[in-house]
Write a protein that holds these residues in place. Structure first.
Motif, short mmCIF file in Angstrom:
data_model
loop_
_atom_site.label_atom_id
_atom_site.label_comp_id
_atom_site.label_asym_id
_atom_site.label_seq_id
_atom_site.Cartn_x
_atom_site.Cartn_y
_atom_site.Cartn_z
N LEU A 86 0.82 -1.21 0.00
CA LEU A 86 0.00 0.00 0.00
C LEU A 86 0.86 1.26 0.00
CD1 LEU A 86 -2.83 -1.05 2.48
CD2 LEU A 86 -3.06 -0.61 0.02
N ALA A 87 1.89 1.26 0.81
CA ALA A 87 2.78 2.42 0.86
C ALA A 87 3.54 2.58 -0.45
CB ALA A 87 3.76 2.27 2.02
N ALA A 88 3.98 1.49 -1.04
CA ALA A 88 4.70 1.55 -2.31
C ALA A 88 3.79 2.07 -3.42
CB ALA A 88 5.26 0.18 -2.67
N GLN A 89 2.56 1.63 -3.42
CA GLN A 89 1.62 2.10 -4.43
C GLN A 89 1.40 3.60 -4.30
OE1 GLN A 89 -1.91 -0.23 -4.76
NE2 GLN A 89 -2.83 1.12 -6.25
N ASN A 108 4.09 9.41 -10.30
CA ASN A 108 3.55 9.04 -11.61
C ASN A 108 4.28 7.84 -12.23
OD1 ASN A 108 1.52 11.05 -11.70
ND2 ASN A 108 3.08 12.56 -12.23
N LEU A 109 4.56 6.85 -11.43
CA LEU A 109 5.21 5.63 -11.89
C LEU A 109 4.14 4.57 -12.15
CD1 LEU A 109 8.19 5.55 -9.36
CD2 LEU A 109 8.20 6.41 -11.71
N LYS A 121 2.34 -1.31 -10.23
CA LYS A 121 1.01 -1.84 -9.96
C LYS A 121 1.17 -3.33 -9.67
CE LYS A 121 -1.63 1.67 -11.90
NZ LYS A 121 -1.82 2.65 -10.89
N GLY A 122 0.18 -3.92 -9.02
CA GLY A 122 0.23 -5.35 -8.77
C GLY A 122 0.02 -5.68 -7.32
N ALA A 130 1.14 -7.48 -3.51
CA ALA A 130 2.20 -7.18 -2.54
C ALA A 130 3.54 -7.78 -2.96
CB ALA A 130 1.81 -7.69 -1.15
N MET A 131 3.53 -8.98 -3.46
CA MET A 131 4.78 -9.62 -3.86
C MET A 131 5.42 -8.88 -5.04
SD MET A 131 5.11 -11.86 -1.59
CE MET A 131 6.23 -13.16 -2.02
N HIS A 132 4.60 -8.39 -5.96
CA HIS A 132 5.11 -7.62 -7.09
C HIS A 132 5.79 -6.34 -6.61
CE1 HIS A 132 5.39 -6.19 -11.20
NE2 HIS A 132 4.88 -5.04 -10.79
N HIS A 133 5.15 -5.65 -5.67
CA HIS A 133 5.74 -4.43 -5.12
C HIS A 133 7.06 -4.74 -4.41
CE1 HIS A 133 2.70 -1.48 -6.07
NE2 HIS A 133 1.77 -2.31 -5.66
N LEU A 134 7.10 -5.81 -3.65
CA LEU A 134 8.33 -6.18 -2.96
C LEU A 134 9.45 -6.49 -3.95
CD1 LEU A 134 6.83 -8.26 -0.05
CD2 LEU A 134 8.19 -6.15 0.18
N ARG A 135 9.12 -7.17 -5.05
CA ARG A 135 10.13 -7.46 -6.07
C ARG A 135 10.66 -6.17 -6.69
NH1 ARG A 135 6.40 -10.50 -7.70
NH2 ARG A 135 6.27 -12.66 -7.19
N GLN A 136 9.77 -5.22 -6.93
CA GLN A 136 10.20 -3.94 -7.50
C GLN A 136 11.11 -3.19 -6.53
OE1 GLN A 136 6.10 -2.74 -8.85
NE2 GLN A 136 7.30 -2.00 -10.57
N ILE A 137 10.77 -3.22 -5.26
CA ILE A 137 11.62 -2.56 -4.26
C ILE A 137 12.98 -3.25 -4.20
CG2 ILE A 137 11.90 -2.18 -1.77
CD1 ILE A 137 8.77 -1.80 -1.71
N GLN A 138 12.98 -4.55 -4.20
CA GLN A 138 14.23 -5.31 -4.14
C GLN A 138 15.13 -4.99 -5.34
OE1 GLN A 138 13.74 -9.41 -4.97
NE2 GLN A 138 15.84 -9.94 -4.44
#
Length: 87
Positions: free
Chosen positions: A16-19, A26-27, A31-32, A34-42
């Motif tokens: 939620l925070a990453a979104q 404006n990125l 989207k996606g 929780a696991m998708h967001h974590l992969r993007q952060i990683q």
């Protein structure tokens, strides 16, 4: 008392925070689930190593954690990421 539930909640809080963080910048690709967001952060090389490492730990399955030398505190890992996203 429920480690699995704490882990799921930590992942969702980060997502939620990453979104929200991505929307402010404006990125559209952020989207996606929780696991998708974590992969993007990683994978985000502009993020500090401790943030990316925390994402990696949250991505790691519990069954794999017992085989790897890592902490298993999802709340602390989520806080590391949230602190960075909120700066």
């Amino acid at each position: 008392g429920n480690d699995g539930l704490a882990r799921v909640c930590a992942r969702r809080a980060v997502a939620l925070a990453a979104q929200h963080w991505a929307e402010k910048r404006n990125l559209a690709t952020w989207k996606g689930d929780a696991m998708h967001h974590l992969r993007q952060i990683q994978e985000e090389t502009t993020f500090p190593l401790p943030v990316r490492a925390a994402a990696q730990r949250l991505l790691t399955k519990v069954t794999e954690q017992t085989q790897l030398p890592m902490t298993t505190d999802p709340i602390t890992d989520a806080r590391i990421i949230l602190d960075h996203l909120n700066t």
